[in-house]
Design an enzyme around this catalytic site. Structure first.
Site, PDB file in Angstrom:
ATOM      1  N   THR A 207      -5.652  24.351 -36.300  1.00  0.00           N
ATOM      2  CA  THR A 207      -4.199  24.580 -36.250  1.00  0.00           C
ATOM      3  C   THR A 207      -3.654  24.668 -37.683  1.00  0.00           C
ATOM      4  OG1 THR A 207      -4.054  23.391 -34.173  1.00  0.00           O
ATOM      5  CG2 THR A 207      -2.014  23.618 -35.419  1.00  0.00           C
TER       6      THR A 207
ATOM      7  N   ALA B 236      -3.273  11.211 -34.308  1.00  0.00           N
ATOM      8  CA  ALA B 236      -2.705  12.410 -33.702  1.00  0.00           C
ATOM      9  C   ALA B 236      -2.645  12.279 -32.186  1.00  0.00           C
ATOM     10  CB  ALA B 236      -3.521  13.628 -34.096  1.00  0.00           C
TER      11      ALA B 236
ATOM     12  N   GLU C  47      -8.218  17.257 -29.383  1.00  0.00           N
ATOM     13  CA  GLU C  47      -8.081  15.850 -29.790  1.00  0.00           C
ATOM     14  C   GLU C  47      -8.776  14.919 -28.793  1.00  0.00           C
ATOM     15  OE1 GLU C  47      -5.953  14.931 -32.472  1.00  0.00           O
ATOM     16  OE2 GLU C  47      -5.159  16.925 -32.880  1.00  0.00           O
ATOM     17  N   GLY C  48      -9.934  15.359 -28.344  1.00  0.00           N
ATOM     18  CA  GLY C  48     -10.679  14.583 -27.362  1.00  0.00           C
ATOM     19  C   GLY C  48     -10.376  15.094 -25.974  1.00  0.00           C
ATOM     20  N   THR C  49     -11.395  15.623 -25.309  1.00  0.00           N
ATOM     21  CA  THR C  49     -11.184  16.125 -23.951  1.00  0.00           C
ATOM     22  C   THR C  49     -10.921  14.940 -23.023  1.00  0.00           C
ATOM     23  OG1 THR C  49     -13.506  15.895 -23.386  1.00  0.00           O
ATOM     24  CG2 THR C  49     -12.845  17.998 -24.363  1.00  0.00           C
TER      25      THR C  49
END
Lengths: 387, 266
Positions: free
Chosen positions: A167, A245, A366-368
């Site tokens: 991003t 985050a 940001e981590g599944t």
């Protein structure tokens, strides 16, 4: 009529300062983001540079960090700001998350005094944009397998490799890049005008269209010794940033859900079916009630985690609880809302499908959800079942 | 330059607003209130003037007359950057009309002035609830100073203030010397968002609460009983009737024009 979160009397759990910050962000989004967002999403083009300066002026960038021109708010206020930003669009919240919680946090937490002095004030003002290079095309949930490498050459470092799904990548002035070294995984502060740095925007996205997503490439990119983040060693460095985050996402996802639900209640009140408003049907009310429950429960969880964070006792697996639940419920709410808006729901005249599509990314970045299930599972059983 | 900004706490226009049945004053129960949007322009103008005169020790004092919740309007102004607040609060004030409000504001401004002299009093062009626009003029009269209302562009040089006023048929620029009461329109500036630093700093800024006794105003001169004007009756407007739906059967445009012409819109 009562708004969904008012049923839970959420306002009473906030102090004046927290409400003031939330109101400011809500108004900023009403004035600046909402009138434009459908167009930005449709065109897959967001004026990130211009917007960053405006976000910086409000104080949104690195807002929960102290010093170096950052506002220094508490964690709950940061969460509430994420709710309002993501109620406008997950892409805008992503811009702020990556700037503040990933790029700025990495420098603030692990950087040298010189790195902090050089970058943080201009990043807080939004004059410099940051990105965070951890994920690679073949290494997402298992970042430890990364191929990007930094080799010592005298005092210098030479960086080579690539990052993916970054991003802000193509608009960034500075990238925090994580790379394998002889000393394990280390972080580097990389000005994007360095020779050997290139960023390519990823086109044809169906999600987060109002957000810049890029691939980064480093070809024998030479960095001075001072580019190394001195305080981060191993994967715990970048994982610490991700936990920051994720905390914002625990709140933010609920913003998207709230916007869907409020839109849907208003729409259903106007929409006449068989001679009466859609809201007058029991099936509609059952859906609205169930969605409101999940939204409110999610907000209570988020606020609880926020208070723990402000008390300094929040653990990473607790952030996983929040991210798993709140993103999962947010996307379920967005999809359910779409069933009430029916055909209207698929257009950009209403925010519902835009939010639903955005949340598809939020569900896995940001981590599944699956990784968070494993984090929680490990905390419950003591068994690590990641591999 | 020291500036006093008069602000009003009003019911949120997006909420369900009504008068109460007992005395036809604004029903504040169950309606959220906020700093009158038109007063934000007054706060912004004051902040701009003080910021532009850098080096000088100018201060912006924000003043309100209103019930306890009116402290919210002061807080918002302090969050935007005003330096201190004064809240005139007394149960006897309930139901005061514009004349009594201007008396209370004038006495409070005199009391502010006794501590440190003020140069300008700035008001919004009207409140978003009563929308009478008369308080600035009444205030200037009570203070015995010049007044310029409906300013849409303000510049300050020394103790001279230049004000542009946009009328329906002409634009005029007038000049006035301080002390002066000024009202500003919604064209005068773009009110800032309270920055997070401003929001956090506001908690530490001084706010004084003054009663009628502090101002030396007798209770008989204010409140509903002393009002020169009062609301005798009020009734909610009937809901708007449903519009006319024109089904286009090939003659849609013509029928639309017919409708607009019939209503004398074209």
């Amino acid at each position: 009529m009562t708004a969904p979160l008012d049923l839970f009397a959420i306002d009473g759990l906030l102090d004046d300062e927290e409400r003031g910050i939330r109101d400011t962000v809500r108004r900023f989004c009403d004035d600046r983001i909402r009138p434009e967002i459908a167009g930005w999403f449709e065109d897959a083009s967001v004026p990130a540079r211009e917007l960053s300066v405006e976000l910086g002026r409000v104080g949104l960038l690195g807002m929960h960090l102290h010093g170096y021109g950052c506002a220094g708010t508490n964690a709950v206020s940061y969460g509430l700001a994420c709710v309002e930003l993501e109620a406008a669009d997950s892409g805008i919240r992503s811009l702020v998350s990556v700037q503040g919680s990933l790029a700025m946090f990495a420098i603030w937490r692990y950087g040298s005094d010189e790195q902090k002095e050089e970058w943080l004030p201009q990043m807080a003002r939004g004059e410099a944009i940051g990105c965070f290079g951890l994920t690679e095309a073949d290494y997402g949930s298992d970042p430890g397998g990364m191929r990007t490498r930094a080799k010592r050459d005298g005092d210098d470092w030479v960086l080579s490799g690539s990052k993916m799904w970054i991003t802000n990548g193509s608009v960034a002035d500075v990238a925090v890049v994580w790379a394998r070294t002889d000393d394990g995984i280390r972080g580097f502060v990389v000005p994007t005008d360095s020779a050997g740095f290139s960023a390519t925007e990823i086109d044809h996205k169906m999600s987060l269209r109002a957000s810049v997503t890029s691939g980064l490439s480093f070809e024998d990119l030479r960095l001075p010794a001072s580019a190394l983040l001195p305080e981060a060693r191993g994967l715990s460095g970048p994982l610490g940033c991700l936990s920051e985050a994720r905390f914002g996402i625990v709140f933010g996802a609920l913003g998207a859900a709230r916007d869907c639900l409020e839109t849907t209640i208003a729409y259903a009140g106007e929409r006449q079916v068989f001679g009466k408003p859609l809201t007058a049907y029991q099936l509609t009310q059952a859906k609205l009630a169930d969605m409101t429950l999940e939204l409110g429960k999610g907000m209570l969880l988020a606020l609880h985690l926020g208070r723990l964070k402000d008390a300094g006792t929040l653990r990473p697996e607790q952030v996983s609880l929040g991210k798993l639940n709140n993103v999962r419920e947010a996307i379920a709410i967005a999809r359910e809302c779409r069933t009430i808006l029916a055909a209207s729901g698929i257009t950009l005249d209403y925010p519902v499908m835009r939010h639903a599509n955005n949340l598809e990314s939020v569900l896995t970045y940001e981590g599944t959800s699956e990784v968070h299930q494993l984090v929680i599972g490990q905390a419950l059983t003591g068994e690590s079942a990641f591999r | 330059m020291n500036i006093v900004v008069c602000v009003k706490y009003v019911p949120d226009a997006t909420g369900d607003r009504r008068f109460n049945d007992a005395d036809h004053t604004v029903d504040r129960v169950g309606v959220d209130g906020l700093l009158s949007e038109l007063d934000e322009y007054a706060v912004e103008e004051a902040l701009k003037i003080v910021e532009a005169s850098d080096g000088s020790e100018g201060e912006v004092t924000v003043l309100t007359v209103g019930p306890e919740q009116a402290a919210d309007a002061i807080r918002k102004s302090l969050q935007m950057g005003a330096h201190k607040g004064v809240h005139v609060l007394d149960d006897a004030i309930h139901g005061s009309d514009a004349a009594a409000t201007s008396l209370l504001l004038a006495e409070a401004i005199k009391k502010v002035g006794a501590e440190s002299a003020w140069d300008l009093v700035i008001c919004g062009m009207a409140s978003t609830d009563g929308s009478m626009s008369v308080v600035p003029a009444m205030l200037a009269e009570r203070l015995g100073v010049a007044q310029v209302t409906f300013g849409s562009e303000i510049s300050v040089t020394g103790d001279m203030v230049s004000i542009r006023r946009d009328g329906d048929t002409a634009t005029e620029t007038v000049e006035a010397s301080t002390p002066l009461v000024l009202s500003v329109t919604d064209q005068s500036n773009e009110p800032r968002y309270p920055s997070f630093k401003g929001i956090m700093a506001a908690k530490k800024k001084p706010v004084e609460t003054w009663s009628l006794a502090d101002l030396g105003v007798p209770a008989e001169q204010v409140g509903l009983a002393a009002a020169w004007t009062k609301v005798d009756a009020s009734a909610a407007r009937p809901p708007r009737e449903a519009g006319t739906i024109v089904t286009d059967e090939g003659d849609g445009a013509a029928r639309l024009v017919e409708f607009l012409a019939g209503q004398k819109f074209i």
